[in-house]
Design a protein around this motif. Structure first.
Motif, PDB file in Angstrom:
ATOM      1  N   ARG A   1      85.732   6.206  39.335  1.00 21.71           N
ATOM      2  CA  ARG A   1      84.508   6.821  39.842  1.00 21.71           C
ATOM      3  C   ARG A   1      84.784   8.236  40.333  1.00 21.71           C
ATOM      4  NH1 ARG A   1      80.636   2.943  40.393  1.00 21.71           N
ATOM      5  NH2 ARG A   1      79.264   4.714  40.025  1.00 21.71           N
ATOM      6  N   THR A   2      83.763   9.054  40.300  1.00 19.74           N
ATOM      7  CA  THR A   2      83.913  10.456  40.675  1.00 19.74           C
ATOM      8  C   THR A   2      84.255  10.616  42.152  1.00 19.74           C
ATOM      9  OG1 THR A   2      82.325  11.070  38.960  1.00 19.74           O
ATOM     10  CG2 THR A   2      82.775  12.701  40.671  1.00 19.74           C
ATOM     11  N   LYS A   3      83.619   9.803  43.008  1.00 15.43           N
ATOM     12  CA  LYS A   3      83.817   9.945  44.449  1.00 15.43           C
ATOM     13  C   LYS A   3      84.290   8.625  45.056  1.00 15.43           C
ATOM     14  CE  LYS A   3      80.230  13.481  45.022  1.00 15.43           C
ATOM     15  NZ  LYS A   3      78.950  13.834  45.699  1.00 15.43           N
ATOM     16  N   PRO A   4      85.111   8.701  46.112  1.00 21.09           N
ATOM     17  CA  PRO A   4      85.540   7.470  46.784  1.00 21.09           C
ATOM     18  C   PRO A   4      84.354   6.815  47.492  1.00 21.09           C
ATOM     19  CG  PRO A   4      86.206   9.398  48.045  1.00 21.09           C
ATOM     20  CD  PRO A   4      85.661   9.912  46.752  1.00 21.09           C
ATOM     21  N   GLY A   5      84.456   5.508  47.668  1.00 24.64           N
ATOM     22  CA  GLY A   5      83.387   4.794  48.349  1.00 24.64           C
ATOM     23  C   GLY A   5      82.405   4.157  47.403  1.00 24.64           C
ATOM     24  N   LEU A   6      82.390   4.599  46.152  1.00 27.30           N
ATOM     25  CA  LEU A   6      81.542   3.966  45.152  1.00 27.30           C
ATOM     26  C   LEU A   6      82.231   2.704  44.640  1.00 27.30           C
ATOM     27  CD1 LEU A   6      80.462   7.151  43.133  1.00 27.30           C
ATOM     28  CD2 LEU A   6      79.168   5.975  44.926  1.00 27.30           C
ATOM     29  N   PHE A   7      81.470   1.827  44.023  1.00 27.97           N
ATOM     30  CA  PHE A   7      82.037   0.584  43.499  1.00 27.97           C
ATOM     31  C   PHE A   7      83.013   0.895  42.368  1.00 27.97           C
ATOM     32  CE2 PHE A   7      81.537  -3.016  40.406  1.00 27.97           C
ATOM     33  CZ  PHE A   7      82.290  -3.928  41.139  1.00 27.97           C
ATOM     34  N   GLU A   8      84.265   0.549  42.551  1.00 28.38           N
ATOM     35  CA  GLU A   8      85.313   0.893  41.600  1.00 28.38           C
ATOM     36  C   GLU A   8      85.776  -0.307  40.773  1.00 28.38           C
ATOM     37  OE1 GLU A   8      88.204   2.854  44.141  1.00 28.38           O
ATOM     38  OE2 GLU A   8      87.304   4.801  43.651  1.00 28.38           O
ATOM     39  N   GLY A   9      84.905  -1.289  40.643  1.00 28.08           N
ATOM     40  CA  GLY A   9      85.235  -2.444  39.817  1.00 28.08           C
ATOM     41  C   GLY A   9      85.755  -3.600  40.633  1.00 28.08           C
ATOM     42  N   ILE A  10      85.553  -4.798  40.103  1.00 27.01           N
ATOM     43  CA  ILE A  10      85.963  -6.010  40.800  1.00 27.01           C
ATOM     44  C   ILE A  10      87.464  -6.222  40.697  1.00 27.01           C
ATOM     45  CG2 ILE A  10      85.799  -7.737  38.954  1.00 27.01           C
ATOM     46  CD1 ILE A  10      84.133  -7.983  42.429  1.00 27.01           C
ATOM     47  N   GLY A  11      88.085  -5.553  39.700  1.00 24.39           N
ATOM     48  CA  GLY A  11      89.530  -5.667  39.534  1.00 24.39           C
ATOM     49  C   GLY A  11      89.938  -6.870  38.697  1.00 24.39           C
TER      50      GLY A  11
END
Length: 365
Positions: free
Chosen positions: A61-71
């Motif tokens: 994601r472009t910015k921290p704090g956004l949903f970055e995937g469930i992993g």
């Protein structure tokens, strides 16, 4: 559509895997919950329109704090969806650990995302992790319009011995762009097709558009340009998706969209068509030759102007004259059925060449 694959072993044994056309890949932008992923994938499979399931497991994601995937915990869900539907799966990988985990959960195809393609170090790390692994890999274009980076990523994968490589066109970031989330810049994937005609290339209208309304038009244009398939994002409840909600469609809407497309052929064996096409292409060749001769004569005049300016110590650029040329060109072009966008691009190229010619003349010692 024919069944594409049922297992990773099939993929390894089937060198024609990437030759399937049209290849339709769909699934949610992100795997959010097991229920959401299974429901979306089973509904997609039920349409009979989809060849492969996708889901974002790790989301750059472009910015921290956004949903970055469930992993990684989402991979068993995708594996279950594969078992339930019989459809192969594909995920985006950005690190060697992603590759290791995806392979451990029987993912059939990997793709390298735009933010990874832009970094040669990251691509090389993935290539090293995939060395000796016989799995198809798609490579998305880099975020920015740099064909050499895209070519470089292909070459890094090819040097590992992998011959099952494909391309994904997802558009390019461009400052001030408003019509598309990522401008398609069709001339760039066309150039990649010219350079690498043996590689399949599919279009990702979801990331080009960034919305639902333009998906069909972008998909159709890619088909008309002889792309080999589509990657479209689908979600059982798009408006409440955890990422990229505006560009996802329900499985039912996806099926309707696909039914509305016209799939064309690159050529035909109908002799009447081939004869007529040959005649028209001969006309194009003749007109192109005449245009080039005229452009050559125009540049000769530009050089004469450069000599005259040099003798009189006058600058190359004359802003008022350039505005006059553009205004006249746009008006004349519109009368001839040419778009303003084309006229501007054409005159920009001609003007730059003219400036370069005059610059050489004026600065000769």
């Amino acid at each position: 559509m024919e069944q594409l694959l049922t297992s990773s072993a099939d993929a390894a044994e089937n060198p024609k895997f990437l030759k399937k056309k049209p290849l339709i890949i769909s699934g949610p932008c992100s795997a959010e919950t097991e229920e959401q992923l299974i429901a979306t994938c089973t509904q997609l499979a039920a349409t009979g329109k989809v060849d492969m399931l996708r889901a974002g497991i790790w989301k750059p994601r472009t910015k921290p704090g956004l949903f970055e995937g469930i992993g990684t915990k989402g991979l068993p869900w995708l594996q279950k969806a594969k078992q339930l539907t019989g459809l192969p799966t594909t995920v985006e990988v950005a690190t060697p650990k992603h590759v290791e985990d995806a392979l451990a959960f029987d993912v059939d195809v990997l793709w390298i995302g735009a933010r990874t393609t832009v970094n040669p170090f990251s691509v090389q790390a993935l290539a090293d992790a995939l060395r000796g692994v016989d799995i198809p890999v798609f490579i998305k274009n880099p975020v920015h319009p740099d064909l050499e980076l895209w070519m470089g990523a292909v070459e890094r994968l090819q040097k590992t011995g992998n011959q099952k490589i494909g391309l994904i066109h997802r558009g390019f970031a461009s400052y001030g762009n408003t019509e598309f989330r990522n401008a398609p810049m069709w001339h760039l994937p066309i150039e990649m097709k010219r350079r690498l005609p043996e590689l399949p290339i599919i279009c990702d209208p979801s990331h080009i558009c960034g919305n639902r309304t333009g998906l069909a038009a972008v998909a159709q244009k890619s088909i008309d340009l002889d792309f080999d398939g589509l990657m479209l994002e689908s979600h059982i409840d798009p408006d409440n998706a955890w990422s990229d909600a505006k560009q996802q469609v329900t499985p039912q809407r996806l099926a309707e969209l696909l039914d509305g497309l016209t799939w064309r052929h690159e050529t035909t064996d109908q002799q009447e068509f081939l004869n007529k096409l040959s005649q028209l292409r001969a006309q194009i060749n003749q007109l192109d030759e005449e245009i080039l001769h005229l452009l050559g004569r125009r540049m000769q005049v530009a050089e004469s102007i450069g000599s005259y300016k040099k003798e009189n110590n006058i600058t190359i650029l004359q802003a008022s004259r350039w505005n006059e040329i553009l205004e006249h060109g746009i008006q004349q072009g519109q009368r001839l059925g040419l778009t303003e966008d084309f006229i501007l691009k054409y005159f920009d190229a001609v003007h730059l060449e003219s400036i370069n010619r005059q610059n050489r003349v004026m600065n000769q010692k």
